[in-house]
Design a protein around this motif. Structure first.
Motif, short mmCIF file in Angstrom:
data_model
loop_
_atom_site.label_atom_id
_atom_site.label_comp_id
_atom_site.label_asym_id
_atom_site.label_seq_id
_atom_site.Cartn_x
_atom_site.Cartn_y
_atom_site.Cartn_z
N MET A 1 0.73 -1.31 -0.02
CA MET A 1 0.10 -0.05 -0.22
C MET A 1 1.00 1.25 -0.04
N LYS A 2 0.96 1.82 -1.12
CA LYS A 2 1.95 3.04 -1.00
C LYS A 2 1.31 4.29 -0.42
N ASN A 3 1.96 4.85 0.42
CA ASN A 3 1.79 5.97 0.93
C ASN A 3 2.09 7.27 0.35
N ASN A 4 0.90 7.62 -0.41
CA ASN A 4 1.09 8.83 -1.11
C ASN A 4 0.97 10.27 -0.54
N THR A 5 -0.24 10.37 0.05
CA THR A 5 -0.91 11.40 0.60
C THR A 5 -1.24 10.99 1.96
N LEU B 1 -0.60 -0.40 -3.50
CA LEU B 1 -2.06 0.39 -4.02
C LEU B 1 -1.69 1.85 -3.36
N LYS B 2 -2.31 2.75 -4.13
CA LYS B 2 -2.04 4.06 -3.78
C LYS B 2 -3.27 4.63 -3.25
N PHE B 3 -3.36 5.52 -2.30
CA PHE B 3 -4.40 6.27 -1.58
C PHE B 3 -4.31 7.70 -1.55
N CYS B 4 -5.10 8.35 -2.37
CA CYS B 4 -4.91 9.89 -2.61
C CYS B 4 -5.68 10.49 -1.91
N SER C 1 -9.11 9.68 -0.24
CA SER C 1 -10.29 9.02 0.81
C SER C 1 -9.10 8.23 1.87
N ASN C 2 -9.27 8.27 3.22
CA ASN C 2 -8.62 7.38 4.19
C ASN C 2 -9.67 6.83 5.14
N MET C 3 -11.06 6.90 4.90
CA MET C 3 -11.90 6.20 5.63
C MET C 3 -12.22 4.74 5.28
N ILE C 4 -11.86 4.03 6.17
CA ILE C 4 -12.14 2.63 5.88
C ILE C 4 -13.28 2.26 6.41
N ASP C 5 -14.34 1.66 5.59
CA ASP C 5 -15.78 1.38 6.06
C ASP C 5 -15.54 -0.17 6.68
N HIS C 6 -15.00 -0.10 7.90
CA HIS C 6 -14.92 -1.41 8.38
C HIS C 6 -14.32 -1.07 9.94
N PHE C 7 -14.53 -2.24 10.93
CA PHE C 7 -13.98 -2.04 12.22
C PHE C 7 -12.34 -2.05 12.30
N GLY C 8 -11.75 -3.00 11.43
CA GLY C 8 -10.67 -3.13 11.23
C GLY C 8 -10.11 -3.01 9.70
N CYS C 9 -8.68 -3.29 9.51
CA CYS C 9 -8.16 -3.15 8.30
C CYS C 9 -8.51 -4.51 7.55
N ASP C 10 -8.93 -4.38 6.34
CA ASP C 10 -9.40 -5.63 5.60
C ASP C 10 -9.11 -5.31 4.16
N VAL D 1 -9.32 -1.73 -0.68
CA VAL D 1 -9.43 -1.79 -2.11
C VAL D 1 -10.28 -0.79 -2.78
N LYS D 2 -11.61 -0.83 -2.04
CA LYS D 2 -12.74 0.29 -2.23
C LYS D 2 -12.30 1.83 -2.23
N ILE D 3 -11.38 2.05 -1.40
CA ILE D 3 -10.99 3.57 -1.16
C ILE D 3 -9.53 3.80 -2.02
N SER D 4 -8.84 2.85 -2.54
CA SER D 4 -7.78 3.02 -3.48
C SER D 4 -7.84 3.72 -4.61
N CYS D 5 -6.90 4.49 -5.00
CA CYS D 5 -7.41 5.21 -6.19
C CYS D 5 -6.50 4.60 -7.42
N SER D 6 -5.78 3.43 -7.14
CA SER D 6 -5.16 2.56 -8.03
C SER D 6 -6.14 1.71 -8.69
N ASP D 7 -5.80 1.29 -10.05
CA ASP D 7 -6.64 0.27 -10.50
C ASP D 7 -6.60 -1.10 -9.81
N THR D 8 -7.57 -1.52 -9.36
CA THR D 8 -7.50 -2.59 -8.39
C THR D 8 -7.94 -3.88 -8.99
#
Length: 311
Positions: A1-5, A163-166, A168-177, A182-189
């Motif tokens: 998971m690439k840490n862009n911004t 994966l790049k995250f530009c 959004s950083n809101m994970i719609d979950h109670f933990g990292c899954d 994948v849903k919030i990534s700005c890469s082609d997933t």
């Protein structure tokens, strides 16, 4: 998971309702404590009781360790979030959580397959059981389960680290899954999603084939037994394992093979919560309540503790 911004993620959790959060906290805290206590009891009993030194209990001990590891990788972090209101998780902590939860989860499937093979040898080849399921073979099987879990995990995880995250950083979950990330990534997933599904299918097919074949031979052998009592005894040694297999495979198939489950994130979150909290809590009870040797070992241990305390 690439840490862009994005340097941190925010875990949305299950609900923002304070009253519901209190109930969830109490429920999760109790189930987590029961899970750890129950599984630690099994590990302790199989280590100290001489009657529980067979391959079946060796696998059960390792299964209990996996259950503690799996639930500890995600539940305490969510309890902390509810108690403090701090929903922020760092990038590295998120990657670590994904790694350990997925590794324990995948390894568990291979361990269940190894346990089904152990039952097959015990019932279908009882005279050769001690030779086939020697302590060396059991240790090799456990190591192979962990290696297999790691091999299944590496391809999707290596893709996930890119994966790049530009924004959004809101994970719609109670933990990292995987799916919420994948849903919030700005890469082609697309490729990563397919890889995750392929790895899940490979894991399910390999392990489920082993389980089904083992029990097919077990059923075939058991029906050849002359007495009903022998059949009941044979099936009773497998019943706990069958229940755990049904729960584990059923929930996993629901998440990975049901397309709507990935879209309906609320359902996914609830099912994930049940897997990570309820299953590890139920398993010790499933194995102990239906197992006379474990119950006897537990009672003997209580008696020894009571005797020591009176001295």
């Amino acid at each position: 998971m690439k840490n862009n911004t994005v340097t941190t993620f925010i875990l949305v959790g299950l609900t923002d309702d304070p009253q519901l959060q209190v109930l969830i906290f109490i429920f999760l805290f109790l189930t987590y404590m029961l899970s750890v206590t129950g599984n630690m009891t099994i590990i302790t009993l199989t280590c100290v009781d001489s009657h529980l030194k067979t391959p079946m209990y060796f696998f059960l001990k390792n299964f209990s360790f996996l259950e503690i590891s799996f639930t500890s990788a995600c539940i305490p972090r969510y309890l902390y979030s509810i108690a403090t209101g701090d929903k922020v998780i760092t990038y590295k902590a998120c990657v670590t959580q994904v790694f350990f939860t997925d590794l324990c989860g995948v390894t568990e499937f291979f361990l269940l397959a190894a346990m089904s093979y152990d039952r097959y040898v015990a019932i279908c080849k009882p005279l050769h059981y001690v030779i086939i399921m020697s302590s060396r073979v059991c240790r090799i099987l456990i190591i192979c389960c962990w290696i297999a879990g790691l091999c299944i995990l590496i391809p999707p995880l290596s893709l996930g680290l890119n994966l790049k995250f530009c924004d959004s950083n809101m994970i719609d979950h109670f933990g990292c899954d995987a799916f919420p990330l994948v849903k919030i990534s700005c890469s082609d997933t697309w490729f990563m999603e397919q890889t995750v599904i392929i790895c899940a299918v490979i894991t399910l097919n390999m392990t489920l084939t082993c389980v089904v074949l083992s029990y097919a031979y077990i059923i075939k052998t058991v029906f050849r037994f002359p007495s009903v009592q022998q059949r009941k005894k044979a099936f009773s040694t497998c019943s706990s394992h069958i229940i755990v297999v049904s729960i584990t495979y059923g929930t996993c198939i629901f998440i990975y093979m049901n397309p709507t489950a990935k879209e309906k994130m609320t359902i996914n979150k609830v099912v994930s919560l049940l897997i990570s909290s309820i299953s590890p809590t139920l398993n010790p009870f499933i194995y102990t309540l239906r197992n006379h040797q474990v119950k006897k070992a537990f009672k003997d241990s209580i008696k020894r503790i009571a005797l020591l305390s009176t001295k």
